[in-house]
Design an enzyme around this catalytic site. Structure first.
Site, PDB file in Angstrom:
ATOM      1  N   CYS A 197       0.820  -1.222   0.000  1.00  0.00           N
ATOM      2  CA  CYS A 197       0.000   0.000   0.000  1.00  0.00           C
ATOM      3  C   CYS A 197       0.852   1.270   0.000  1.00  0.00           C
ATOM      4  O   CYS A 197       0.342   2.353  -0.271  1.00  0.00           O
ATOM      5  CB  CYS A 197      -0.970  -0.009   1.171  1.00  0.00           C
ATOM      6  SG  CYS A 197      -2.177  -1.323   0.991  1.00  0.00           S
TER       7      CYS A 197
ATOM      8  N   HIS B 202      -3.297   7.116   1.867  1.00  0.00           N
ATOM      9  CA  HIS B 202      -3.680   5.799   1.351  1.00  0.00           C
ATOM     10  C   HIS B 202      -5.092   5.484   1.843  1.00  0.00           C
ATOM     11  O   HIS B 202      -5.437   5.769   2.989  1.00  0.00           O
ATOM     12  CB  HIS B 202      -2.684   4.749   1.845  1.00  0.00           C
ATOM     13  CG  HIS B 202      -3.143   3.346   1.583  1.00  0.00           C
ATOM     14  ND1 HIS B 202      -3.514   2.923   0.329  1.00  0.00           N
ATOM     15  CD2 HIS B 202      -3.327   2.290   2.416  1.00  0.00           C
ATOM     16  CE1 HIS B 202      -3.891   1.652   0.400  1.00  0.00           C
ATOM     17  NE2 HIS B 202      -3.793   1.245   1.652  1.00  0.00           N
TER      18      HIS B 202
ATOM     19  N   ASN C  86     -10.036  -0.350  -1.093  1.00  0.00           N
ATOM     20  CA  ASN C  86      -8.578  -0.314  -1.022  1.00  0.00           C
ATOM     21  C   ASN C  86      -8.007  -0.928  -2.302  1.00  0.00           C
ATOM     22  O   ASN C  86      -8.075  -2.141  -2.490  1.00  0.00           O
ATOM     23  CB  ASN C  86      -8.117  -1.077   0.220  1.00  0.00           C
ATOM     24  CG  ASN C  86      -6.613  -0.998   0.427  1.00  0.00           C
ATOM     25  OD1 ASN C  86      -5.872  -0.559  -0.449  1.00  0.00           O
ATOM     26  ND2 ASN C  86      -6.174  -1.436   1.590  1.00  0.00           N
TER      27      ASN C  86
END
Ligand code: UT7
Length: 334
Positions: free
Chosen positions: A117, A258, A288
């Site tokens: 990520c 993020h 995500n």
């Protein structure tokens, strides 16, 4: 800031691609024991996208083509292609090679970047270093992941979180050091490796019938453990980069976090003392998407006319590894 620098790297182009197929929360209510209400309140996610046919290189290619079209740029001008991803089409060749061929970037070299990520953040910093050193003039930094390829749709803790997508920025040099990447703080800590990982398929546990039977080819996450360190890691590093660069909350136009969980994002903004209207968010639409979250926020807010030249922006991420960090940049285009 590095002394004696001749160039800074600025973002001069943007592109993105999200596949059409939508998985909404109602879909997950049908396949696992969950509710729309739980997903919205615990994560902030309402929908995510799924690529039905194709792989990460296809997502990355479409995002790069979107950028080339919108910039009216010839692919032959690209010097370097960096693809941040944890879902490469295959171990090798690198996804960057597949994208290079697809878009016809015949003068480019490139490589994949594995930082989960934080992938885009790390790849962006690295791409900027290539520009700053004078070794490249046009670098594509792509964040692309087909997370649905490694998601266990029987595991309600995980499957509701992830989606597919890709976004890209073009980096070019400027001699005006007031613009572009100003500073980064990047960290890795391998002691977190078993809190968020894919157990099988690598050289430690090569794919066998046993690894398949043991469900080792999907994302494993200890959500609670990752949540705790992500809140602290992302908030601390975002605060630290402000302090280091003498930035007050009112100096900052945007935090681009993020997009893993809205509660982690809120905690980071709170620690930095910045209001919610200065936080870029698209988690509700895409979930995500790992390496694609930060650049896709930039693309969407830029195209909506919300970012202007001179805006001070902080990018911030936390992910598997552990990996985490923050970058401070000054936006250079109108
Ligand atoms: O992107 C890279 C980094 N990753 C992250 O930053 C993710 C970090 N972690 C998270 O975002 C959160 O931990 C999750 C969203 C994964 C989970 O949220 P949580 O508030 O930490 O929930 P939890 O794991 O503590 O679970 C609370 C309860 C549990 O039930 P009991 O044990 O209290 O009865 C879970 O079984 O919620 C249950 N639960 C669910 N209930 C309905 C877990 N998933 C679900 C679900 N629907 N989908």
């Amino acid at each position: 800031m590095t002394k004696h620098k001749k160039y800074n790297a600025i973002i001069t182009g943007l592109g993105m691609y999200f596949p059409d197929k939508v998985l909404d929360n109602a879909y997950f209510e049908k396949i696992v024991d969950t509710t729309d209400e739980w997903i919205r309140t615990r994560t902030g996610i309402v929908e995510r996208r799924m690529l039905e046919n194709g792989a990460t290189s296809d997502l990355a290619t479409k995002a790069a083509e979107d950028l080339l079209r919108s910039k009216n740029l010839s692919p032959e001008e690209i010097d370097v292609i960096i693809v941040a991803t944890v879902t490469p089409d295959m171990f090798f060749p690198a996804t960057a090679c597949l994208v290079q061929e697809n878009i016809g970037a015949k003068n480019a070299w490139g490589f994949d970047y594995s930082a989960a990520c934080s992938g885009f953040l790390f790849a962006y910093h690295t791409g900027c270093a290539l520009i700053e050193s004078g070794r490249a003039k046009k670098v594509l930094v792509i964040g692309a992941d087909k997370m649905t390829a490694i998601t266990d749709y029987k595991n309600r803790n995980n499957c509701i979180l992830f989606g597919d997508g890709a976004a890209v920025v073009l980096l070019e040099p400027t001699e005006d050091l007031n613009y572009g990447l100003q500073d980064s703080i990047l960290r890795v800590d391998g002691s977190g490796r078993e809190a968020l990982y894919m157990k099988g398929g690598g050289s430690l546990y090569p794919s066998t019938h046993k690894t398949v039977d043991n469900n080792m080819h999907v994302i494993y996450q200890d959500g609670k453990a990752v949540f705790k360190v992500a809140v602290k890691g992302m908030a601390d590093v975002s605060y630290e980069i402000m302090q280091k660069n003498n930035l007050n909350p009112e100096d900052i136009a945007y935090l681009v976090p993020h997009q893993a969980n809205l509660r982690i994002i809120d905690a980071t903004a709170e620690r930095m003392g910045i209001s919610k209207d200065k936080v870029m968010i698209n988690i509700q639409k895409y979930g995500n998407t790992t390496a694609a979250t930060i650049p896709s926020c930039l693309v969407e807010y830029y195209r909506e006319g919300k970012i202007k030249k001179g805006d001070k922006i902080i990018l911030s991420a936390f992910g598997a590894g552990y990996t985490w960090g923050a970058s401070y940049l000054v936006w250079a285009i109108d």
